[in-house]
Each structure stands twice: as C-alpha cells, then as structure tokens.
Design a protein around this motif. Sequence first.
Motif, short mmCIF file in Angstrom:
data_model
loop_
_atom_site.label_atom_id
_atom_site.label_comp_id
_atom_site.label_asym_id
_atom_site.label_seq_id
_atom_site.Cartn_x
_atom_site.Cartn_y
_atom_site.Cartn_z
N PRO A 172 0.74 -1.56 0.68
CA PRO A 172 0.47 0.30 0.37
C PRO A 172 0.37 1.25 -0.21
O PRO A 172 0.37 1.67 -0.38
N ASP A 173 1.88 1.08 -0.03
CA ASP A 173 2.67 2.43 0.27
C ASP A 173 4.52 2.27 -0.04
O ASP A 173 4.75 0.94 -1.05
N GLU A 174 5.29 3.27 -1.02
CA GLU A 174 6.09 3.15 -1.18
C GLU A 174 7.31 2.14 -0.63
O GLU A 174 7.22 2.43 1.28
N LEU A 175 8.57 1.92 -0.71
CA LEU A 175 9.46 1.22 0.08
C LEU A 175 10.49 2.39 0.14
O LEU A 175 10.82 3.09 -1.03
N PRO A 176 11.27 2.58 1.04
CA PRO A 176 12.25 3.61 0.71
C PRO A 176 13.75 3.61 -0.24
O PRO A 176 14.29 1.60 -0.25
N LEU A 177 13.78 3.92 -1.23
CA LEU A 177 14.67 3.49 -2.18
C LEU A 177 16.16 2.90 -1.43
O LEU A 177 16.57 2.80 -2.41
N GLU A 178 16.46 4.13 -0.46
CA GLU A 178 17.62 3.21 0.27
C GLU A 178 17.74 1.70 0.51
O GLU A 178 19.40 1.33 0.84
N LEU A 179 16.79 1.26 0.40
CA LEU A 179 17.03 -0.28 1.08
C LEU A 179 17.26 -1.19 -0.21
O LEU A 179 18.19 -2.17 -0.09
N LEU A 180 17.03 -0.53 -0.73
CA LEU A 180 17.47 -0.65 -2.44
C LEU A 180 19.13 -0.10 -2.66
O LEU A 180 19.85 -0.87 -3.07
N PHE A 181 19.82 0.89 -3.42
CA PHE A 181 20.77 1.56 -3.21
C PHE A 181 21.84 1.61 -2.11
O PHE A 181 23.01 0.93 -2.36
N GLU A 182 21.54 1.63 -1.36
CA GLU A 182 22.10 1.26 -0.08
C GLU A 182 22.96 0.33 0.63
O GLU A 182 23.92 0.00 1.47
N ALA A 183 21.88 -0.75 -0.12
CA ALA A 183 22.52 -2.54 0.89
C ALA A 183 23.57 -2.63 0.17
O ALA A 183 24.39 -2.81 -0.73
N GLU A 184 24.70 -3.73 0.65
CA GLU A 184 25.90 -4.45 -0.08
C GLU A 184 25.87 -5.02 -0.36
O GLU A 184 27.36 -4.82 -1.66
N ALA A 185 24.96 -5.74 -0.65
CA ALA A 185 24.66 -6.28 -1.92
C ALA A 185 23.33 -6.68 -2.14
O ALA A 185 22.22 -6.47 -0.87
N ILE A 186 23.19 -7.78 -3.14
CA ILE A 186 20.99 -7.80 -3.41
C ILE A 186 21.08 -8.82 -2.35
O ILE A 186 19.59 -8.50 -1.70
N ARG A 187 21.82 -9.66 -1.64
CA ARG A 187 21.22 -10.39 -0.81
C ARG A 187 20.25 -9.47 1.12
O ARG A 187 19.54 -9.28 1.36
N ASP A 188 21.48 -8.38 1.00
CA ASP A 188 20.80 -7.19 2.28
C ASP A 188 20.09 -6.55 2.05
O ASP A 188 19.69 -6.40 2.70
N ALA A 189 19.92 -6.65 0.34
CA ALA A 189 18.90 -6.29 0.47
C ALA A 189 17.64 -6.52 0.17
O ALA A 189 16.45 -5.57 0.33
N ALA A 190 17.52 -7.76 -0.26
CA ALA A 190 16.20 -8.59 0.04
C ALA A 190 16.01 -8.46 1.08
O ALA A 190 14.73 -8.70 2.07
N ALA A 191 17.07 -8.38 1.93
CA ALA A 191 16.36 -9.45 3.39
C ALA A 191 15.87 -8.12 3.86
O ALA A 191 14.70 -7.49 4.97
N GLY A 192 16.46 -6.49 3.65
CA GLY A 192 15.77 -5.70 4.36
C GLY A 192 14.50 -5.29 3.89
O GLY A 192 13.71 -4.48 4.68
N ILE A 193 13.98 -5.00 2.62
CA ILE A 193 12.51 -5.38 2.25
C ILE A 193 11.47 -6.99 2.59
O ILE A 193 10.59 -6.00 2.67
N ALA A 194 12.45 -7.82 2.76
CA ALA A 194 11.06 -8.50 3.17
C ALA A 194 11.15 -7.70 5.23
O ALA A 194 9.94 -7.70 5.09
N SER A 195 11.77 -7.10 5.69
CA SER A 195 11.74 -6.38 7.16
C SER A 195 10.89 -5.82 6.99
O SER A 195 9.59 -6.00 7.37
N ALA A 196 11.27 -4.61 5.69
CA ALA A 196 10.05 -3.35 5.78
C ALA A 196 8.67 -3.56 5.48
O ALA A 196 7.49 -3.32 6.09
N VAL A 197 8.62 -5.17 4.80
CA VAL A 197 6.84 -5.76 4.03
C VAL A 197 6.82 -6.29 5.37
O VAL A 197 5.61 -6.00 5.68
#
Length: 100
Positions: free
Chosen positions: A63-88
């Motif tokens: 229902p809301d946008e995810l912060p772009l930083e979750l993707l851009f500032e992660a050390e790796a795609i795997r880290d981004a996915a973990a951060g995104i899963a947590s936000a979701v």
Amino acid sequence: MNFDLIRQATAEEIEAWIVARIAEIVNVAPEAVSADAPFDSFGIDSAKAISLMVELENWLNLPDELPLELLFEAEAIRDAAAGIASAVNDMAAQQGSAAQ
C-alpha cells in the motif's frame, strides 16, 4: 482505505525476484547475477532502478512505497532483499492492526 493483502514473500523469494528482474534489465542469464553483488554493480540507471522498485512494490501488493535506500544502500542484493522483507513484514503488521 481498503487494501488487498500484502504478499508475504520471504527474503529468498524477494532476492530471486530481484535477481531475475536485474538479469532481464541487463539482458543476461539469471545465473550471471550474483546475489552477493551490490545493486549498483550492474550499471542500471536510476530510472530503471526506480522502475524495478515500483514493479517490486506492485508484486508485493504494497500500500506504500518502499524506501529506495533499501535497494541502493545495501551491501549486496541479498542484504537488500532481507531489508525489503523486513520492511514488508512491518507494513503487513501495520495493515493487520489497522484492520482490527
């Protein structure tokens, strides 16, 4: 406002989705995209990156946008996915408490 349910995707499912989309964007096989590589190592411009994030939000039915930083500032795609899963998960918890 009444939103459909958020897709409860695991970090691994989100990682696989991101890897598949990056492979499609840069026109390589998914096996050529390492989840241990930083997102910015694939040469994707900001417009395509934002488009990817919007597609991800749609896939997850957010229902809301995810912060772009979750993707851009992660050390790796795997880290981004973990951060995104947590936000979701946080969004889903908020959605659940708002429905009660």
